[in-house]
Design a protein around this motif. Sequence first.
Motif, mmCIF file in Angstrom:
data_model
loop_
_atom_site.group_PDB
_atom_site.id
_atom_site.type_symbol
_atom_site.label_atom_id
_atom_site.label_comp_id
_atom_site.label_asym_id
_atom_site.label_seq_id
_atom_site.Cartn_x
_atom_site.Cartn_y
_atom_site.Cartn_z
ATOM 1 N N ILE A 142 -10.446 -3.288 14.267
ATOM 2 C CA ILE A 142 -9.305 -4.200 14.386
ATOM 3 C C ILE A 142 -8.070 -3.437 14.860
ATOM 4 N N ASP A 143 -7.858 -2.256 14.294
ATOM 5 C CA ASP A 143 -6.716 -1.435 14.708
ATOM 6 C C ASP A 143 -6.835 -1.045 16.179
ATOM 7 N N THR A 155 -12.178 -2.143 9.821
ATOM 8 C CA THR A 155 -10.720 -1.980 9.852
ATOM 9 C C THR A 155 -10.289 -1.153 11.056
ATOM 10 N N GLN A 173 -4.527 -3.812 23.165
ATOM 11 C CA GLN A 173 -3.645 -4.831 23.731
ATOM 12 C C GLN A 173 -2.266 -4.231 24.031
ATOM 13 N N ARG A 185 -5.845 -3.943 18.449
ATOM 14 C CA ARG A 185 -4.383 -4.082 18.551
ATOM 15 C C ARG A 185 -3.812 -3.025 19.496
ATOM 16 N N ALA A 244 -12.670 -12.093 13.094
ATOM 17 C CA ALA A 244 -11.453 -11.375 12.735
ATOM 18 C C ALA A 244 -10.595 -11.089 13.967
ATOM 19 N N LEU A 245 -11.215 -10.699 15.052
ATOM 20 C CA LEU A 245 -10.469 -10.403 16.287
ATOM 21 C C LEU A 245 -9.741 -11.640 16.805
ATOM 22 N N SER A 246 -10.381 -12.784 16.664
ATOM 23 C CA SER A 246 -9.778 -14.011 17.173
ATOM 24 C C SER A 246 -8.465 -14.342 16.470
ATOM 25 N N GLN A 247 -8.292 -13.824 15.259
ATOM 26 C CA GLN A 247 -7.092 -14.117 14.478
ATOM 27 C C GLN A 247 -6.063 -12.996 14.508
ATOM 28 N N THR A 248 -6.372 -11.889 15.204
ATOM 29 C CA THR A 248 -5.465 -10.738 15.158
ATOM 30 C C THR A 248 -4.984 -10.283 16.527
ATOM 31 N N VAL A 249 -5.720 -10.562 17.591
ATOM 32 C CA VAL A 249 -5.286 -10.179 18.935
ATOM 33 C C VAL A 249 -5.460 -11.372 19.871
#
Length: 318
Positions: A19-20, A16, A26, A23, A58-63
Amino acid sequence: MTEYGYFLACEEFTPTELIDQARRAQEAGFTRLAISDHFHPWNDAQGNSAFVWSMIGALSQTVGLPVTTLVTCPTVRLHPAVTAQAAATSSVLLGGRFALGVGTGEALNEHIHGDASPSFDVRAEMLEEAVEVMRRLFTREVTSHRGRHYTVNNARLYTAPTQPLPIYVSVFGTKAAELAGRIGDGFVTMTSDADLVGAFRENGGAGKKVVGGVKVCWNSNREAAVEAVHRLWPTELLPGELAQVLPTPAHFEQASELVTPEMVAETVTCGDEAEEHVETVRAYVRAGFDEVYVGQIGPDQAIFFDAYRELVLPALRR
């Protein structure tokens, strides 16, 4: 023009948190992401070790940033055919904006099946054969291979890269730089060593990517930053081949007793002097690197990203 990316450390942070951080990276103006691939952390203080292929999904779907592994070992813990499948799927998920950084591995991660840790020459030979196998599989053709180290029987990647999938080879010395120049689309090293860049360029690496990574600790209290690095990443200062041959986090903790806070203060960029951080990254630019990934050590991620967005990245781009 050098690109500046953020280095996600799977050894230190939870999924988690990673992922934060992606973000925040970016939003701060970093244009790329790198991510480590470990089974174990370097020491218990780091305390994490997420499965890199789940993280990339997971990264591919969030950033919306490209992702590079720094680095994966495709020779022991995972068979090169399985690594090829994971990399191919990652490339598809990221719309072709994925690069596979590979290396000969460390005993820390690769011993878990009970395999003996080979010499560097054998590991390099295994890596070269693994890269050959993966490149053939990336073509989507049915592949059979019987080599010295690997066998592949009638394997085909049905979910295959739709764009070229570059393979970057990790380098820690001149001999490895020559290997990277011969078999890689680029090379990776964690030091701003212009001589290594030259060795790579002179041995087949002309016109190919040069990728580097560096860890820092932004903190308004420099002593607290030094303490955080000394507690979490003293392994960055271990000499020679120790990082390749020690088998467990406990062994790294024993070896790290040789690393003092004074050594950290002299070697790692700590504190909130923006120009020091700028110069740390610029050393890689001067040495000829095309991509530089910066990782923040410790929990002060928000402060780091604010500082790099407002001070460091603008200065680097001027």
